[in-house]
Design a protein around this motif. Structure first.
Motif, PDB file in Angstrom:
ATOM      1  N   VAL A 242      -8.985   1.572   0.314  1.00  0.00           N
ATOM      2  CA  VAL A 242      -9.071   3.314   0.350  1.00  0.00           C
ATOM      3  C   VAL A 242     -10.434   3.790  -0.358  1.00  0.00           C
ATOM      4  CG1 VAL A 242      -7.767   5.135  -0.449  1.00  0.00           C
ATOM      5  CG2 VAL A 242      -6.660   3.175   0.217  1.00  0.00           C
ATOM      6  N   PRO A 243     -11.040   4.656   0.213  1.00  0.00           N
ATOM      7  CA  PRO A 243     -12.180   4.875  -0.244  1.00  0.00           C
ATOM      8  C   PRO A 243     -11.900   5.774  -1.524  1.00  0.00           C
ATOM      9  CG  PRO A 243     -12.267   5.684   1.950  1.00  0.00           C
ATOM     10  CD  PRO A 243     -10.964   5.111   1.673  1.00  0.00           C
ATOM     11  N   ALA A 244     -12.916   5.410  -2.502  1.00  0.00           N
ATOM     12  CA  ALA A 244     -12.485   6.091  -3.925  1.00  0.00           C
ATOM     13  C   ALA A 244     -12.329   7.636  -4.044  1.00  0.00           C
ATOM     14  CB  ALA A 244     -13.831   6.005  -4.739  1.00  0.00           C
ATOM     15  N   GLU A 245     -13.205   8.361  -2.890  1.00  0.00           N
ATOM     16  CA  GLU A 245     -13.146   9.618  -2.968  1.00  0.00           C
ATOM     17  C   GLU A 245     -11.857  10.339  -2.601  1.00  0.00           C
ATOM     18  OE1 GLU A 245     -15.410   8.143   0.716  1.00  0.00           O
ATOM     19  OE2 GLU A 245     -15.271   7.873  -1.504  1.00  0.00           O
ATOM     20  N   VAL A 268       2.151   7.859  -9.033  1.00  0.00           N
ATOM     21  CA  VAL A 268       2.122   7.310 -10.429  1.00  0.00           C
ATOM     22  C   VAL A 268       0.661   7.389 -10.876  1.00  0.00           C
ATOM     23  CG1 VAL A 268       1.759   5.022 -11.540  1.00  0.00           C
ATOM     24  CG2 VAL A 268       3.920   5.667 -10.029  1.00  0.00           C
ATOM     25  N   LEU A 269      -0.357   7.273  -9.834  1.00  0.00           N
ATOM     26  CA  LEU A 269      -1.619   7.551 -10.320  1.00  0.00           C
ATOM     27  C   LEU A 269      -1.899   8.840 -10.861  1.00  0.00           C
ATOM     28  CD1 LEU A 269      -4.760   6.421 -10.497  1.00  0.00           C
ATOM     29  CD2 LEU A 269      -4.907   7.163  -8.209  1.00  0.00           C
ATOM     30  N   ALA A 289      -0.135  -4.893  -6.288  1.00  0.00           N
ATOM     31  CA  ALA A 289      -0.459  -3.805  -5.306  1.00  0.00           C
ATOM     32  C   ALA A 289      -0.812  -2.633  -6.143  1.00  0.00           C
ATOM     33  CB  ALA A 289       0.506  -3.481  -4.528  1.00  0.00           C
ATOM     34  N   LEU A 290      -0.498  -2.197  -7.409  1.00  0.00           N
ATOM     35  CA  LEU A 290      -0.676  -0.840  -8.058  1.00  0.00           C
ATOM     36  C   LEU A 290      -1.885  -1.566  -9.119  1.00  0.00           C
ATOM     37  CD1 LEU A 290      -0.140   1.780  -9.164  1.00  0.00           C
ATOM     38  CD2 LEU A 290       1.417   0.716 -10.966  1.00  0.00           C
ATOM     39  N   LEU A 291      -2.091  -2.541  -9.465  1.00  0.00           N
ATOM     40  CA  LEU A 291      -2.914  -2.986 -10.416  1.00  0.00           C
ATOM     41  C   LEU A 291      -4.535  -2.635  -9.317  1.00  0.00           C
ATOM     42  CD1 LEU A 291      -2.120  -6.482 -11.863  1.00  0.00           C
ATOM     43  CD2 LEU A 291      -2.212  -4.217 -13.031  1.00  0.00           C
ATOM     44  N   ARG A 292      -4.523  -3.130  -8.198  1.00  0.00           N
ATOM     45  CA  ARG A 292      -5.595  -2.751  -7.526  1.00  0.00           C
ATOM     46  C   ARG A 292      -5.955  -1.270  -7.339  1.00  0.00           C
ATOM     47  NH1 ARG A 292      -6.611  -3.232  -1.433  1.00  0.00           N
ATOM     48  NH2 ARG A 292      -8.634  -3.893  -1.558  1.00  0.00           N
ATOM     49  N   VAL A 293      -5.025  -0.497  -7.424  1.00  0.00           N
ATOM     50  CA  VAL A 293      -5.028   0.757  -7.229  1.00  0.00           C
ATOM     51  C   VAL A 293      -5.642   1.371  -8.524  1.00  0.00           C
ATOM     52  CG1 VAL A 293      -4.111   3.202  -7.095  1.00  0.00           C
ATOM     53  CG2 VAL A 293      -3.479   1.279  -5.557  1.00  0.00           C
TER      54      VAL A 293
END
Length: 455
Positions: A242-245, A268-269, A289-293
């Motif tokens: 997913v692009p950071a923007e 959550v983010l 999965a969440l760690l990567r986000v």
């Protein structure tokens, strides 16, 4: 079973080169319980149609082993599904791989295609057919087939007359069919293991990772076998960066048409950002999965992932890009670990329902009593919403490993009790589309210490 593919691209007979099947010859391919026949009802420069006709021996199919079929009388000889996909691969192996030695220039050429499957097994009906094919650029016509034309009051069967039209590479069209026909069928005639997940990933390369229904497709293609589905979805997630923007657009209740898992991550983010958290615990992090986000957001200076499964942690480690800010620890969440004290926030995303109810007090003590972060986020399925999941049998949990699934009232009763006993305030955030009667599919409790609220 019958499937036809028609093109009007001039010269239309180029289709024969790509499929490695000569229009002037009828050819047959042996299958484990039948025969697939390929022939051309019409073949001219203006219009060319190839037909795949599959004859199934239902007795040989049942006796073949590795099958869930137990009755000699079944729909496999008549309805398109998993066996039609197998026949498609057997008849057009080279075309599926995107190879054409005789005319390599045709491989990447777009073809105007019309595809017809007169009888397709489609659990969920025409609506699901549209959901799976339309995002890939197909115009879809899925006409329900009545149970009995003589008795219209009986309603429609699960079978549809499918017609697709669109402009695609022939290899891509075959791959769409190879994956989505058995996904719609939802009932394979052979054993599903990791090799089947690898076939899915190969056939879905370039399109499945970005499909809005990739979770549904993967679950149904792999017959909801959890370890295999988890493996496939983790591989797909790696291919769907997913692009950071885009992260800046996420709100606590996302309004974009995303998968429920993506909405949980976004909620959550956003809540972590709103809490001003810098040092974060992901308790029950699974395969990461969440760690990567979280690692994509540089505002989190320290991230700790905790899980009881060493294999899940190994997978999580492989998925991470920046190990300088992320630490992984193997531990049970019911174990009080003083090393986890002092963090800004802890996340338990889809975790509590995997804990035996009698162990919840130990989890409460470990998280809220010993670790005691300023803010705790807990997400869990809303059992009331389960009735809206079309393919979830009545009375079943969403995952085989769930020990329970709470209604909204039950979740609030537990969370209110934890907050009262441990000195926290708690508020509730819905995640996903909210149904007027059943509420959201996922419910989140946000716990904040009295001191933090006062501050």
């Amino acid at each position: 079973m019958l499937l036809t593919i028609t093109t009007t691209r001039d010269p239309a007979t180029d289709l024969g080169f790509l499929l490695h099947k000569h229009p002037e010859k009828a050819q047959s391919v042996a299958l484990s319980a039948g025969t697939a026949h390929v022939f051309y009802p019409e073949a001219s420069p203006a219009r060319c149609t190839v037909a795949l006709f599959v004859e199934i021996d239902p007795v040989a199919l049942v006796r073949g082993g590795g099958t869930s079929l137990t009755q000699y009388v079944n729909d496999r000889p008549y309805a398109g599904g998993s066996y039609l996909a197998v026949a498609l691969r057997a008849a057009f192996t080279t075309a599926l791989a995107g190879r054409c030695a005789a005319r390599p220039d045709l491989v990447d050429a777009p073809f105007d295609l019309d595809i017809h499957v007169p009888s397709l097994s489609a659990r969920g009906g025409a609506e699901v057919v549209h959901k799976l094919f339309e995002p890939l650029g197909w115009h879809v016509s899925a006409t329900p087939i009545p149970l009995d034309e003589q008795f219209p009051q009986w309603g429609d069967s699960r079978y549809v007359d499918l017609r697709l039209s669109g402009t695609h590479r022939v290899a891509d069209a075959l791959r769409h069919l190879y994956v989505l026909l058995p996904a719609l069928d939802g009932d394979k005639h052979y054993w599903v293991g990791q090799d089947e997940a690898d076939k899915l990933l190969r056939a879905g390369d370039g399109w499945l990772a970005g499909h809005p229904e990739r979770t549904l497709i993967t679950n149904r293609y792999l017959e909801r076998r959890r370890p295999v589905v988890t493996y496939a979805l983790s591989r797909l997630a790696e291919a769907d960066d997913v692009p950071a923007e885009a992260e800046a657009l996420v709100t606590e209740v996302p309004d974009r048409p995303e998968s429920l898992a993506a909405q949980r991550h976004g909620s959550v983010l956003a809540a972590l950002r709103a809490a001003g958290a810098r040092r974060v615990l992901d308790l029950g992090c699974g395969s990461g999965a969440l760690l990567r986000v979280l690692e994509e957001d540089r505002s989190f200076t320290e991230i700790v992932g905790v899980d009881v499964s060493s294999s899940a942690l190994n997978t999580a480690e492989k998925r991470l890009k920046d190990n300088s800010r992320v630490t992984l620890r193997q531990s049970a969440l019911t174990y009080a670990d003083p090393a986890l004290a002092g963090y800004d926030a802890a996340v338990l995303m889809e975790v509590v329902e995997h804990v035996d109810p009698e162990r919840l007090p130990a989890l409460e003590h470990a998280v809220f009593g010993v670790a005691a972060p300023r803010t705790v986020f807990v997400t869990t399925p809303n059992a009331e919403y389960n009735r809206l999941f079309e393919f979830l049998p009545m009375g079943h949990f969403r995952h085989a490993d769930h020990r329970f699934e709470w209604t909204r009232a039950e979740f609030r009763a537990w969370a209110d009790g934890v907050a009262t006993r441990r000195g926290y305030d708690v508020r509730y955030v819905p995640i996903g589309p909210v149904d007027q009667e059943s509420g959201p599919p996922t419910q989140m409790a946000v716990f904040t210490t009295h001191e933090e609220v006062a501050a």
